[in-house]
Design a protein around this motif. Structure first.
Motif, PDB file in Angstrom:
ATOM      1  N   LYS A  65       0.849  -1.194   0.000  1.00  0.00           N
ATOM      2  CA  LYS A  65       0.000   0.000   0.000  1.00  0.00           C
ATOM      3  C   LYS A  65       0.882   1.241   0.000  1.00  0.00           C
ATOM      4  N   ASP A  74      -2.583  10.184   3.512  1.00  0.00           N
ATOM      5  CA  ASP A  74      -3.983   9.796   3.675  1.00  0.00           C
ATOM      6  C   ASP A  74      -4.715  10.803   4.556  1.00  0.00           C
ATOM      7  N   LYS A 116     -10.280  12.850   7.834  1.00  0.00           N
ATOM      8  CA  LYS A 116      -9.826  12.437   9.168  1.00  0.00           C
ATOM      9  C   LYS A 116      -9.816  13.636  10.112  1.00  0.00           C
ATOM     10  N   MET A 151      -0.018  10.600   8.803  1.00  0.00           N
ATOM     11  CA  MET A 151      -0.503   9.833   7.651  1.00  0.00           C
ATOM     12  C   MET A 151       0.426   9.888   6.444  1.00  0.00           C
ATOM     13  N   TYR A 177       2.937   8.233   6.745  1.00  0.00           N
ATOM     14  CA  TYR A 177       3.466   6.856   6.824  1.00  0.00           C
ATOM     15  C   TYR A 177       2.536   5.832   6.198  1.00  0.00           C
ATOM     16  N   ASP A 178       1.530   6.312   5.482  1.00  0.00           N
ATOM     17  CA  ASP A 178       0.574   5.380   4.876  1.00  0.00           C
ATOM     18  C   ASP A 178       1.120   4.706   3.602  1.00  0.00           C
ATOM     19  N   SER A 205     -16.846   4.750   2.804  1.00  0.00           N
ATOM     20  CA  SER A 205     -15.912   5.732   3.366  1.00  0.00           C
ATOM     21  C   SER A 205     -14.749   5.913   2.400  1.00  0.00           C
ATOM     22  N   ASP A 243     -12.169   7.058   3.330  1.00  0.00           N
ATOM     23  CA  ASP A 243     -11.003   6.807   4.183  1.00  0.00           C
ATOM     24  C   ASP A 243     -10.613   5.320   4.187  1.00  0.00           C
ATOM     25  N   GLU A 273      -9.420   3.686   1.851  1.00  0.00           N
ATOM     26  CA  GLU A 273      -8.833   3.761   0.507  1.00  0.00           C
ATOM     27  C   GLU A 273      -7.771   2.691   0.253  1.00  0.00           C
ATOM     28  N   THR A 309      -0.574  -0.418   5.824  1.00  0.00           N
ATOM     29  CA  THR A 309      -1.076   0.257   7.025  1.00  0.00           C
ATOM     30  C   THR A 309      -2.579   0.424   6.814  1.00  0.00           C
ATOM     31  N   LEU A 310      -3.310  -0.672   7.014  1.00  0.00           N
ATOM     32  CA  LEU A 310      -4.679  -0.705   6.495  1.00  0.00           C
ATOM     33  C   LEU A 310      -5.753  -0.188   7.442  1.00  0.00           C
ATOM     34  N   THR A 311      -5.647  -0.536   8.730  1.00  0.00           N
ATOM     35  CA  THR A 311      -6.756  -0.154   9.620  1.00  0.00           C
ATOM     36  C   THR A 311      -6.287   0.362  10.974  1.00  0.00           C
ATOM     37  N   GLY A 312      -7.009   1.356  11.483  1.00  0.00           N
ATOM     38  CA  GLY A 312      -6.798   1.794  12.856  1.00  0.00           C
ATOM     39  C   GLY A 312      -7.128   0.659  13.815  1.00  0.00           C
TER      40      GLY A 312
HETATM   41  N1  BES Z   1      -4.357   4.535   6.731  1.00  0.00           N
HETATM   42  C1  BES Z   1      -5.525   4.301   7.507  1.00  0.00           C
HETATM   43  C2  BES Z   1      -5.300   3.330   8.650  1.00  0.00           C
HETATM   44  C3  BES Z   1      -4.378   3.816   9.734  1.00  0.00           C
HETATM   45  C4  BES Z   1      -4.884   4.528  10.803  1.00  0.00           C
HETATM   46  C5  BES Z   1      -3.052   3.500   9.697  1.00  0.00           C
HETATM   47  C6  BES Z   1      -4.035   4.944  11.797  1.00  0.00           C
HETATM   48  C7  BES Z   1      -2.212   3.917  10.709  1.00  0.00           C
HETATM   49  C8  BES Z   1      -2.704   4.635  11.759  1.00  0.00           C
HETATM   50  C9  BES Z   1      -6.614   3.714   6.631  1.00  0.00           C
HETATM   51  O1  BES Z   1      -6.638   4.160   5.327  1.00  0.00           O
HETATM   52  C10 BES Z   1      -7.940   4.073   7.233  1.00  0.00           C
HETATM   53  O2  BES Z   1      -8.214   5.229   7.286  1.00  0.00           O
HETATM   54  N2  BES Z   1      -8.702   3.069   7.656  1.00  0.00           N
HETATM   55  C11 BES Z   1      -9.983   3.289   8.228  1.00  0.00           C
HETATM   56  C12 BES Z   1     -10.935   2.292   7.629  1.00  0.00           C
HETATM   57  C13 BES Z   1     -12.353   2.530   8.005  1.00  0.00           C
HETATM   58  C14 BES Z   1     -12.852   3.799   7.361  1.00  0.00           C
HETATM   59  C15 BES Z   1     -13.174   1.346   7.572  1.00  0.00           C
HETATM   60  C16 BES Z   1      -9.861   3.084   9.723  1.00  0.00           C
HETATM   61  O3  BES Z   1      -9.197   2.151  10.162  1.00  0.00           O
HETATM   62  O4  BES Z   1     -10.424   3.892  10.453  1.00  0.00           O
END
Ligand code: BES
Ligand code: MN
Ligand code: ZN
Length: 483
Positions: A252, A257, A264, A272, A274-275, A332, A334, A336, A361-364
């Motif tokens: 990714k 992001d 966000k 972000m 680091y995404d 969302s 977000d 992405e 770095t997919l999900t919080g």
């Molecule tokens: N890049 C983020 C995930 C992320 C969050 C990585 C914090 C590192 C630290 C990702 O694109 C994202 O925003 N994911 C969302 C998905 C949700 C909208 C389903 C998330 O995890 O909130």
């Protein structure tokens, strides 16, 4: 930091500090260094220093030694020492010496050898622990540990192990540099130029531009890029060190992001940048694969774009079509990461890969589940999952498997499209994995969520604050066992 191997005695080596790894059992292994060193070590042991894991103590050496200082570094309970303990000790030693202004050091291998532990692991940790990112700093007062000499009889085996440690550490540092670079400089175009530097040595690099992606039907990827003025790139590296079906690595590469229209919160958004850590890890692996001339066919794919809001940005409710024909309702903007990886996976399937690995770095929710201590892993192939668990044990880059129960499919049902891209907070770590699984088809696939581990807020033994370069050593270790 240079690394040397020299058959010299501890007492006579010319360096700023002599590193003495030590377990909780005490300093007896260093008795042969002479009575005054023994006396000194006995004096500090158990009072100032007890040999606990990652404990360090820098003391002036006794006069009969040429090195000015001794650095004691703890290995903990001798029954519990692993290669990771040694790597961490190496990292702690290097960063401590560096902070104290030491320029050269020598490593005594008495204790390590006695426990059948490899000095190369110590050196790998030292190289990683001495890392610093100072590209944007005006002052040049950085203290640098320039060289570590392993006090050992040189052998081919040791030279090879140390050579590997250097290659690996250089690749991790390369990945860390990319991730630490701010997003105003680390654009998709910049990332593609960094990838192009890896050309040669059986490596080709090509870049799909926006119009190429359009022609291919990469609608989920392109939907993310719509809000940004930076041209998106799909960077494809191919290393042909072996014949047969390739291993495809997908990283990714969201260079920033913001969340897009599903913006966000401002707090912490600067992180972000680091995404794109997944993409950086893939580039790090590709660099090491070619430098070590691995006899494998490996392809790296980096779907790279910014995720920004803008007049033509994708909106929640929009429906887009992925390269494999699957339509996706954007709940969302977000979410992405899965959108760009889906198209990369769809594209990767044309290679009929023997294994497909995505790192992101997919999900919080990944850090909510595991904190900063492990990579969340999901996949569709027990054999491949097992290989990653084994590699995690070897490298200390821990993985923890999350389930992909059939029932999660329900969560991603859309009223208007084949899938929706987000299913809300409930189970959001596993639903992100399930979403990707829909694009793996019959390829053996593993997904690595590094959202909790790609960045560290505090110094860890061989990971200074900032980008960690996580995933490079893990994936490399899997590849080494595949050949
Ligand atoms: N890049 C983020 C995930 C992320 C969050 C990585 C914090 C590192 C630290 C990702 O694109 C994202 O925003 N994911 C969302 C998905 C949700 C909208 C389903 C998330 O995890 O909130
Ligand atoms: Mn996002
Ligand atoms: Zn993201």
């Amino acid at each position: 930091m240079d690394v040397f191997i020299k058959n010299a005695r501890e007492a006579s080596c010319a360096c700023d500090a002599l590193i003495l790894p030590m377990t909780e059992a005490g300093p007896s292994a260093y008795g042969s260094l002479g009575p005054s060193v023994s006396k000194l070590l006995k004096k500090v042991f158990s009072r100032e220093f007890s040999g606990k894991k990652n404990e360090v103590l820098l003391v002036p050496a006794s006069d009969d030694l040429k090195p000015g200082r001794l650095l004691l570094v703890g290995l903990g309970n001798r029954e519990e020492i692993t290669s990771e303990t040694v790597r961490q000790a190496g990292g702690r030693a290097a960063s401590h010496l560096q902070g104290a202004g030491m320029k050269t050091a020598a490593l005594s291998i008495r204790v390590l050898s006695g426990l059948k532990l490899s000095p190369a692991d110590f050196i790998e940790g030292s190289l990683l622990g001495a890392y610093a990112y100072r590209r944007y700093k005006k002052e040049n007062n950085h203290k640098e540990l320039r060289a570590v000499t392993i006090l050992s009889r040189p052998s081919r085996a040791l030279a090879k192990e140390v050579g590997r440690a250097k290659t690996v550490a250089a690749s991790v540092s390369f990945a860390r540099d990319l991730v630490n670079t701010p997003a105003n400089d680390m654009t998709p175009s910049h990332l593609s130029r960094e990838a192009a530097k890896l050309r040669g040595r059986k490596m080709t690099v090509r870049v799909l531009e926006r119009k190429d992606a359009e022609r291919l039907g990469m609608g989920t990827f392109l939907s993310v890029a719509r809000g940004s003025h930076e041209p998106p790139k799909v960077i494809i590296l191919e290393y042909k060190g072996g014949k047969g079906a390739p291993v495809v690595l997908i990283g990714k590469s969201i260079t920033f992001d913001s969340g897009g229209i599903s913006l966000k919160p401002a707090d912490g958004m600067e992180k972000m940048k680091y995404d794109m850590a997944g993409g950086a890890a893939v580039l790090g692996v590709m660099k090491a694969v070619s430098e070590s001339r691995m006899p494998l066919h490996v392809i790296g794919i980096l779907p790279a774009t910014e995720n920004l809001p803008g007049g033509s940005a994708t909106k929640p409710g929009d429906v887009v079509r992925s390269i494999n024909g699957t339509t996706v309702e954007v709940i969302s903007t977000d979410a992405e990461g899965r959108m760009v990886i889906a198209d990369a996976m769809g594209y990767a399937r044309r290679y009929k890969p023997r294994a497909m690995v995505d790192i992101a770095t997919l999900t919080g929710a990944c850090s909510i589940a595991l904190g900063n201590e492990a990579i969340a892993m999901m996949g569709n192939d027990r054999g491949l999952i097992g290989r990653f668990s084994d590699a995690a044990g070897r490298t200390g880059e821990r993985v923890w498997e999350m389930p992909l129960f059939e029932e999660y499919k329900e969560y991603l049902k859309s009223d208007v499209a084949d899938l929706k891209n987000a299913a809300g907070r409930n189970g959001s770590l596993v639903t992100s994995g399930w979403f990707l699984k829909e694009f793996a088809g019959d390829a053996p696939w593993v997904h690595l969520d590094i959202a909790g581990t790609a960045w560290t807020e505090k110094d860890k033994p061989y990971m200074p604050k900032g980008s960690t370069g996580i995933g490079v050593r893990l994936i490399l270790s899997v590849l080494e066992e595949l050949k």
